[in-house]
Design an enzyme around this catalytic site. Sequence first.
Site, PDB file in Angstrom:
ATOM      1  CD  GLN A   1      -2.711   1.332   2.465  1.00  0.00           C
ATOM      2  OE1 GLN A   1      -2.233   1.763   3.503  1.00  0.00           O
ATOM      3  NE2 GLN A   1      -3.986   0.958   2.357  1.00  0.00           N
TER       4      GLN A   1
ATOM      5  CB  CYS B   1      -4.430   7.302   6.193  1.00  0.00           C
ATOM      6  SG  CYS B   1      -3.534   7.666   7.723  1.00  0.00           S
TER       7      CYS B   1
ATOM      8  N   GLY C   1     -14.358  -3.039   8.863  1.00  0.00           N
ATOM      9  CA  GLY C   1     -14.940  -2.287   9.970  1.00  0.00           C
ATOM     10  C   GLY C   1     -15.811  -3.149  10.853  1.00  0.00           C
TER      11      GLY C   1
ATOM     12  N   GLY D   1      -8.879  -6.062  10.791  1.00  0.00           N
ATOM     13  CA  GLY D   1      -7.797  -5.194  11.236  1.00  0.00           C
ATOM     14  C   GLY D   1      -7.450  -5.409  12.684  1.00  0.00           C
TER      15      GLY D   1
END
Length: 335
Positions: free
Chosen positions: A75, A106, A207, A230
């Site tokens: 990334q 971000c 999420g 994550g």
Amino acid sequence: MKNDSWKIRDVEIPNRVVVAPMAGISNAAFRVVCKEFGAGLVVCEMISDHGIIYRNKKTLDMLTVDPREHPMSIQIFGGSEETLVEAAHYVDTHTAADIININMGCPVPKVTKTDAGASWLLDPNKIYQMVHAVVRDVNKPVTVKMRTGWDQKHIFAVENALAAQEAGASAVAMHGRTRKQMYMGEADWETLKDVADALTIPFVGNGDVTTPEKAKSMLEDVGADAVMVGRAALGNPWIIKDMVHYLDTGEKLRPQTVEEKVATAKEQLNGLIDLKGEKIAVPEFRRQAAYYLKGIPRSARTRAKINDVWTKQEVFDLLDDFVEKYEARQKQINR
């Protein structure tokens, strides 16, 4: 939904569980551990276009790809078309990455103030322009990771995702929070569903995917082609294995034992030392050790002690001592 293989253009991903890029965490050592626990795709922590262009040694070291982690994605982030394309070209021609991912999500000010990361969420036209420029210049598949919007008044999730698709992106991943939310509140899965319904390229939902059941719901109810995990994997890569197994069989695995968690922590530290050397790896690993021990009764003292040591052997000795005392207590409880 069967947890079968899928593709990002010509790159085959063996299952539907993807591990998110996390700054300061998603180095090659962490990614290899995640792969060993069954992750279909791993993504490196975000890397600055300027760091690549100026050949900063620390930045170039971040581009290291371990042969065990394929398929994987690197990334990058940046604020201008010229610098982003140049960085993408370097990744395309000088690294073993399978996929190039562009960061458009971000939320931290030091990134957004450079017109990078989540700042793109305010302008679908810029998203098209930047993605199109990168896709045109590289051979590897290009994907994007974004958020639902800048804030509740500026949610252009569908428009932004479609702009990326029209510009030639091979997949889109979206975190169900706005930039203003950072990591607070609940992820907006309704908006993620709208995006999943609108796209024809693979869509990865991100999420609040914290359990195997939520992973299944992201695939079946939201309609995502894959789930991105994550923070739930921090100090707990076992959750990846549990999700893959649940999506395959409908059954959950037993919880990981304390001894197994510590063994995984040691493996990650060994990998980090191979990657960066003991002097850098041990202090960097302190944060990871805290994640591995989090929630285990009476672990606070061991976590504090690890913050004061500087060698691998000292860390291992503290972890071994903790496991020994923990198991002794469990034997007393079970008598």
